[in-house]
Scaffold this active site. Structure first.
Site, PDB file in Angstrom:
ATOM      1  N   SER A 550       0.694  -1.154  -0.166  1.00 52.82           N
ATOM      2  CA  SER A 550       0.013   0.047   0.056  1.00 52.82           C
ATOM      3  C   SER A 550       0.931   1.169   0.138  1.00 52.82           C
ATOM      4  CB  SER A 550      -0.583   0.185   1.098  1.00 52.82           C
ATOM      5  OG  SER A 550      -2.056   0.846   1.156  1.00 52.82           O
ATOM      6  N   ASP A 635      -9.973  -3.579  -5.394  1.00 50.62           N
ATOM      7  CA  ASP A 635      -9.343  -2.811  -4.586  1.00 50.62           C
ATOM      8  C   ASP A 635     -10.013  -1.468  -4.612  1.00 50.62           C
ATOM      9  OD1 ASP A 635      -7.727  -1.391  -2.525  1.00 50.62           O
ATOM     10  OD2 ASP A 635      -5.618  -2.460  -3.048  1.00 50.62           O
ATOM     11  N   HIS A 670      -7.985  -4.911  -1.094  1.00 53.20           N
ATOM     12  CA  HIS A 670      -6.849  -4.441  -0.740  1.00 53.20           C
ATOM     13  C   HIS A 670      -6.028  -5.357   0.249  1.00 53.20           C
ATOM     14  CE1 HIS A 670      -4.082  -0.902  -0.238  1.00 53.20           C
ATOM     15  NE2 HIS A 670      -4.256  -0.931   1.150  1.00 53.20           N
TER      16      HIS A 670
END
Length: 698
Positions: A550, A635, A670
């Site tokens: 991320s 995501d 995610h």
């Protein structure tokens, strides 16, 4: 025009066999002008999720990844069985007392998800299964729980699920007496829901088109959700809305916050149809959070206190003018939070990068600190739902100590180990060693590094090392135990965490000096950690693996552009790499709220600064390390197209034969796969990628 991808018919020899050449994404230039500068994006078209050519490109990359890793399939299976063999597949959490019930979760061998249970009166009572997530997941490749809230009278359960990874949850209510679902079903909810004390009223949040929780609703059981009362609509696109309840169960809190500003409203939980009242109206860069005890609100705030301080105010008039100091600001100690019990105040803080728990007796005002003996550790408070309890539950672990649940008697100052996660296969913590060292950043700042390795380490530069980093949002990368990591350590790896600026390990200023126009400190700190580990002969560049996900994937992309020769392998999981383009598009989830983290590139100063490090914008024609990139098609935080575009551009410009693989989860978001066995297979895949490239024996 070339087709979207093409495959060369030839095969290219590799050290481990042969594999098809990678897919090549077409270029379809899109030109925009920003601050008088023409920006050309050859791969903008990859954002078109409904375009069959986009899906074909992602699937082609997946096929290429599978082909390149085919020779490791037996090794992957071996690693999977190794990881699986360390966990207790049929297991039980430590029961948590709430009222007359003991609540817990358990897992069963062969099942992906937990089962939620309770017993009434004692742990010897008959088990009642409240929710079996495995049953909920039938027919779905993905299933994630959002909220799980028991009503105050313990007769109802509000829970929510997401079956795509898109983090838009459907809220359900279950009658725990009959086992039946009520007719109340509410779509498009987020991670917060709370019961009023009447056991009939629910407060919940819903999402806007940018996946921002922006409305608070009140729902009466049995009524049509379409007619639910709208309590609040947050129109500022930089603010998120959340609802919670004080530990005393006396007040509902509506919390509005962006990255550096907050505003809290309160309502008596016994009066659900009343009006929320504000404690202190929002003021830019003023943050505060609220807890309740007796006739006072306890307020943790950064008002004239960069490391936060504790204030109090009467519940009858809690405006800021009436705040009184309880714990003053300290230059070297960051106050993280306070938890109020009937007789005690539990204070969570951080000093010299280490977490501390301090307990204050509210009758005598005596204080003491809970001792932790290891040099590097992580401690977290449990939920502790019983307000009147004199026992504090916390979770403790370190790089060598498995996560352990303790009950701490706050008056007697004694602790009882309730459970330590079992590591099957004969794990002996005495065979491993952890330490904390410091690297010197470019500006002279000392950057902590946490390390773990098998005892007997010889610092000769011959050990492979995996260096992890994150460094954003003030999120701390605290050292924790992972049985999966033993597959690295037992093969001679060192595992390291760089506690770089952008987190809050060393106080709030640590975060402030790693964001906005000082964001490059995050990247140069990480490079300094790598250089220090090499200089001290823990490892060498050709044995150094780096990993982040991320915003940590942004870190991976930035440092790989800046110093590609420093690293051998890069694992970039759902990486945020197209920073300029994303931050210029306010329609993308998280963009507006994150202006206070990265800056707003609509302002030229921030545009130029972000462009100086944005990974997608700084790819050059040069050699890069081996890179494994992951993405999730659904995501909502880092959209799949960021890692896809980054990969496509790297393929076009990079030189040399180092591997570049993109692996996209086509039915997840995610966090990757939702099931625990699927998660282990992902870890086995990543380890096989690393071990294969470094020549690590099976």
């Amino acid at each position: 025009m070339l087709p979207i991808i093409y495959w060369l018919a030839t095969t290219a020899p590799t050290a481990s066999g042969t594999a098809l050449n990678p897919p090549v994404a077409k270029t379809d230039p899109k030109t925009d002008t920003v601050h008088g500068e023409a920006r050309v994006d050859d791969y903008f078209w990859l954002r078109e999720k409904s375009n069959p050519e986009v899906i074909e490109y992602l699937e082609a990359e997946n096929r290429h990844t599978e082909a390149m890793m085919q020779h490791t399939e037996d090794f992957q299976e071996q690693l999977y069985q190794e990881l699986l063999g360390r966990i207790k597949e049929t297991d039980l959490s430590v029961p948590e007392k709430m009222g007359d019930y003991y609540y817990y979760t358990r897992t069963e061998e062969g099942k992906q998800y937990p089962i939620y249970c309770r017993k009434k009166g004692s742990l010897e009572a008959e088990e009642e299964i409240l929710l079996d997530q495995n049953a909920l997941a039938e027919g779905h490749e993905y299933l994630e729980m959002g909220v799980y809230k028991i009503s105050p009278n313990h007769q109802l359960l509000a829970y929510s699920t997401d079956t795509t990874g898109g983090e838009s949850y459907t809220l359900y209510v279950k009658d725990l007496n009959t086992g039946q679902l009520l007719s109340d079903q509410i779509p498009n909810t987020y991670y917060s829901v709370e019961w009023a004390n009447d056991n009939r009223t629910l407060f919940y949040t819903t999402l806007d088109a940018a996946k921002r929780p922006y409305k608070l609703h009140r729902h009466q059981l049995g009524s049509d959700p379409a007619a639910d009362v709208l309590i609040y609509h947050e129109t500022d696109e930089s603010f998120f809305l959340d609802v919670s309840k004080t530990r005393s169960q006396a007040y509902l809190l509506m919390e509005l916050e962006n990255i550096n500003t907050s505003e809290v409203h309160y309502l008596e939980a016994d009066q659900p149809t009343g009006d929320f009242k504000v404690i202190s109206p929002r003021q830019s860069e003023l943050e505060y959070s609220v807890e309740h005890h007796d006739d006072q609100f306890l307020i943790v705030t950064n008002s004239d206190a960069v490391n936060f301080k504790l204030m109090r105010a009467s519940v009858n008039n809690p405006s800021r003018a009436n705040w009184e100091e309880v714990i003053p600001h300290r230059e070297t100690v960051k106050l993280d939070s306070v938890s109020a019990f009937q007789n005690h105040l539990v204070i969570s803080e951080r000093e010299d990068g280490l977490q501390k728990i301090r307990v204050r007796n509210l009758t005598t005002n005596e204080e003491h600190t809970v001792d932790f003996l290891e040099p590097v550790y992580t401690v977290r408070q449990g939920r502790n739902p019983e307000f009147n309890a004199n026992t504090l539950r916390f979770n403790y672990g370190s790089l060598v100590t498995p996560m352990s649940v303790f009950d701490y008697e706050m008056d007697a100052r004694t602790r009882e180990l309730k459970k330590q996660d079992e590591v099957l296969g004969g794990y002996d913590p005495s065979l491993y060693e952890s330490e904390r060292i410091f690297a010197k950043a470019a500006d002279g700042t000392a950057i902590p590094i946490s390390l773990v390795y098998k005892k007997g380490l010889v610092k000769d530069g011959e050990s492979p090392l995996l260096l992890y980093g994150y460094g954003s949002y003030g999120i701390n990368s605290d050292p924790y135990f992972s049985s999966n990591r033993l597959s690295l350590l037992d093969r001679g790896f060192i595992y390291a965490i760089g506690h770089i600026r952008g987190g809050e390990e060393m106080g709030r200023i640590w975060y402030e000096n790693g964001k906005l126009l000082q964001k490059r400190n995050t990247f140069t700190d990480f490079i300094a950690c790598a250089e220090h580990l090499i200089a001290e002969k823990y490892t060498a560049s050709d044995k150094l693996v780096i990993q982040g996900g991320s915003a940590g994937g942004l870190l991976m992309g930035a440092v790989t552009n800046m110093r590609p020769e420093l690293f051998e392998i890069v694992i970039a999981k759902v990486p945020f790499v197209d920073v300029v383009n994303t931050m210029l598009d306010a329609s993308i989830p998280l963009t507006v709220i994150e202006y206070d983290e990265w800056g707003n590139p609509n302002e030229k100063e921030f545009y130029n600064y972000i462009k100086s490090y944005s990974p997608y914008d700084n790819i050059e024609t040069k050699e890069y390390p081996h890179i494994l990139v992951t993405a999730g098609l659904n995501d909502p935080r880092v959209h799949y197209w960021e890692p896809a575009k980054w990969t496509a551009k790297l393929r076009a410009l990079k030189r040399g034969d180092n591997r570049l693989l993109l692996k996209t989860e086509m039915g997840a978001g995610h966090g990757g796969p939702s099931g625990r066995y699927d998660y282990l297979r992902e870890i086995a895949f990543e380890y096989a990628f690393i071990f294969d490239l470094l020549g690590v024996e099976k």
